[in-house]
Write a protein that holds these residues in place. Sequence first.
Motif, PDB file in Angstrom:
ATOM      1  N   ASN A  97      -1.764   3.453   5.112  1.00 56.76           N
ATOM      2  CA  ASN A  97      -0.012   3.277   5.153  1.00 56.76           C
ATOM      3  C   ASN A  97       0.077   4.312   4.267  1.00 56.76           C
ATOM      4  O   ASN A  97       1.082   5.895   4.072  1.00 56.76           O
ATOM      5  CB  ASN A  97       0.662   2.134   4.782  1.00 56.76           C
ATOM      6  CG  ASN A  97       1.657   1.960   5.041  1.00 56.76           C
ATOM      7  OD1 ASN A  97       1.901   1.909   3.773  1.00 56.76           O
ATOM      8  ND2 ASN A  97       2.352   2.655   6.061  1.00 56.76           N
ATOM      9  N   ILE A  98      -1.040   4.082   2.472  1.00 61.87           N
ATOM     10  CA  ILE A  98       0.013   4.786   1.577  1.00 61.87           C
ATOM     11  C   ILE A  98      -0.582   6.236   2.133  1.00 61.87           C
ATOM     12  O   ILE A  98       0.030   7.229   1.521  1.00 61.87           O
ATOM     13  CB  ILE A  98      -0.864   4.342   0.308  1.00 61.87           C
ATOM     14  CG1 ILE A  98      -0.620   3.056  -0.088  1.00 61.87           C
ATOM     15  CG2 ILE A  98      -1.168   5.090  -0.880  1.00 61.87           C
ATOM     16  CD1 ILE A  98      -1.675   1.917  -0.916  1.00 61.87           C
ATOM     17  N   ASP A  99      -2.289   6.514   2.025  1.00 57.54           N
ATOM     18  CA  ASP A  99      -2.488   7.886   2.863  1.00 57.54           C
ATOM     19  C   ASP A  99      -1.466   8.714   3.352  1.00 57.54           C
ATOM     20  O   ASP A  99      -1.026   9.682   2.528  1.00 57.54           O
ATOM     21  CB  ASP A  99      -3.575   7.692   3.018  1.00 57.54           C
ATOM     22  CG  ASP A  99      -5.123   7.822   2.255  1.00 57.54           C
ATOM     23  OD1 ASP A  99      -4.649   7.272   0.947  1.00 57.54           O
ATOM     24  OD2 ASP A  99      -6.350   7.553   3.197  1.00 57.54           O
ATOM     25  N   SER A 100      -0.907   7.486   4.789  1.00 59.23           N
ATOM     26  CA  SER A 100      -0.215   9.021   5.417  1.00 59.23           C
ATOM     27  C   SER A 100       1.289   8.784   4.197  1.00 59.23           C
ATOM     28  O   SER A 100       1.819  10.098   4.356  1.00 59.23           O
ATOM     29  CB  SER A 100       0.570   7.908   6.236  1.00 59.23           C
ATOM     30  OG  SER A 100       0.949   6.846   6.343  1.00 59.23           O
ATOM     31  N   ARG A 101       1.464   8.533   3.517  1.00 60.97           N
ATOM     32  CA  ARG A 101       2.874   8.741   2.852  1.00 60.97           C
ATOM     33  C   ARG A 101       2.671   9.852   1.648  1.00 60.97           C
ATOM     34  O   ARG A 101       3.277  10.388   1.530  1.00 60.97           O
ATOM     35  CB  ARG A 101       3.929   6.893   2.400  1.00 60.97           C
ATOM     36  CG  ARG A 101       3.930   6.103   3.256  1.00 60.97           C
ATOM     37  CD  ARG A 101       4.044   4.458   2.614  1.00 60.97           C
ATOM     38  NE  ARG A 101       5.328   4.761   1.766  1.00 60.97           N
ATOM     39  CZ  ARG A 101       5.302   3.473   1.299  1.00 60.97           C
ATOM     40  NH1 ARG A 101       4.967   2.115   1.416  1.00 60.97           N
ATOM     41  NH2 ARG A 101       7.171   3.055   0.538  1.00 60.97           N
ATOM     42  N   ILE A 102       1.612   9.465   1.061  1.00 56.86           N
ATOM     43  CA  ILE A 102       0.279  10.163  -0.032  1.00 56.86           C
ATOM     44  C   ILE A 102       1.190  12.216   0.972  1.00 56.86           C
ATOM     45  O   ILE A 102       1.854  13.131  -0.793  1.00 56.86           O
ATOM     46  CB  ILE A 102       0.287  10.244  -0.742  1.00 56.86           C
ATOM     47  CG1 ILE A 102       0.163   8.693  -1.322  1.00 56.86           C
ATOM     48  CG2 ILE A 102      -0.216  10.977  -1.672  1.00 56.86           C
ATOM     49  CD1 ILE A 102      -1.257   8.383  -1.755  1.00 56.86           C
ATOM     50  N   GLU A 103       0.338  11.854   1.636  1.00 60.71           N
ATOM     51  CA  GLU A 103       0.542  12.930   2.786  1.00 60.71           C
ATOM     52  C   GLU A 103       1.971  13.851   3.034  1.00 60.71           C
ATOM     53  O   GLU A 103       1.946  15.169   2.565  1.00 60.71           O
ATOM     54  CB  GLU A 103      -0.042  12.758   3.582  1.00 60.71           C
ATOM     55  CG  GLU A 103      -0.820  13.715   4.366  1.00 60.71           C
ATOM     56  CD  GLU A 103      -1.457  14.920   3.769  1.00 60.71           C
ATOM     57  OE1 GLU A 103      -1.279  16.467   4.506  1.00 60.71           O
ATOM     58  OE2 GLU A 103      -2.128  15.165   3.039  1.00 60.71           O
TER      59      GLU A 103
END
Length: 250
Positions: free
Chosen positions: A211-217
Amino acid sequence: MLARLRENIAVVFDRDPAARSTWEVITCYPGLHALTFHQLAHALWGMQLKWLARWVSHWSRWLTGIEIHPGATVGRRVFIDHGMGIVIGETAVIGDDCTLYHGVTLGGTSWNKGKRHPTLEAGVIIGAGAKILGPITLHAGAKVGSNAVVVKDVPPGATAVGIPARIVADNVAQAREAKAETMGFSAYAISANMNDPMVQAIHGLVDHSANIDSRIELILKRLEKLGVDCSDERATADKFDPNFLNKIVD
């Protein structure tokens, strides 16, 4: 036969980080031994020397703990890791580049003659203790979780877990699987419905990381649209330590 042996040795180095030398692989890997014996037994079976083929297969089982019926068809670059307790039936077909772990059964569900064992297409991975039963097909790239019992076809690239096995197809599970693979291990052998708090903790960590990776992207893309150079951030964005997950389950 020697070319096939060299190929099988190379596969061990590709898929087992514990392999240290060719001599060690040749002398200490029962999966390699079982596949080599099977190549001989299968050739004898094809020449209608049925008893001799079964006799070679029997000695292979005694030496390695892996039972492969001489009638079974095994493709190239198949890797059997550990291997103890594996049983592969007469009409089973294993495609190229498949991986089987210990305790796997490719079994039949009837006493009728004809095709009664599974077919594994190229690149299938079967987790430890899984049972694949009946004349079903696991299509190319399919994965089966540890201790799953599969009695229906598995689509290409799909993951099957549970008893009886079900296809993991929801978006959350797919994100978890994709994230797990990038961190050097696969979560396909763990069912989200298991009542183990340790398993739930691992799932929570992987889900949170995905989830964090998708938000950072999403943030990086918006910054780039505003003209901000985010190349350094992209190069160092993934700081998740896979060793931390390994310590959790020690």
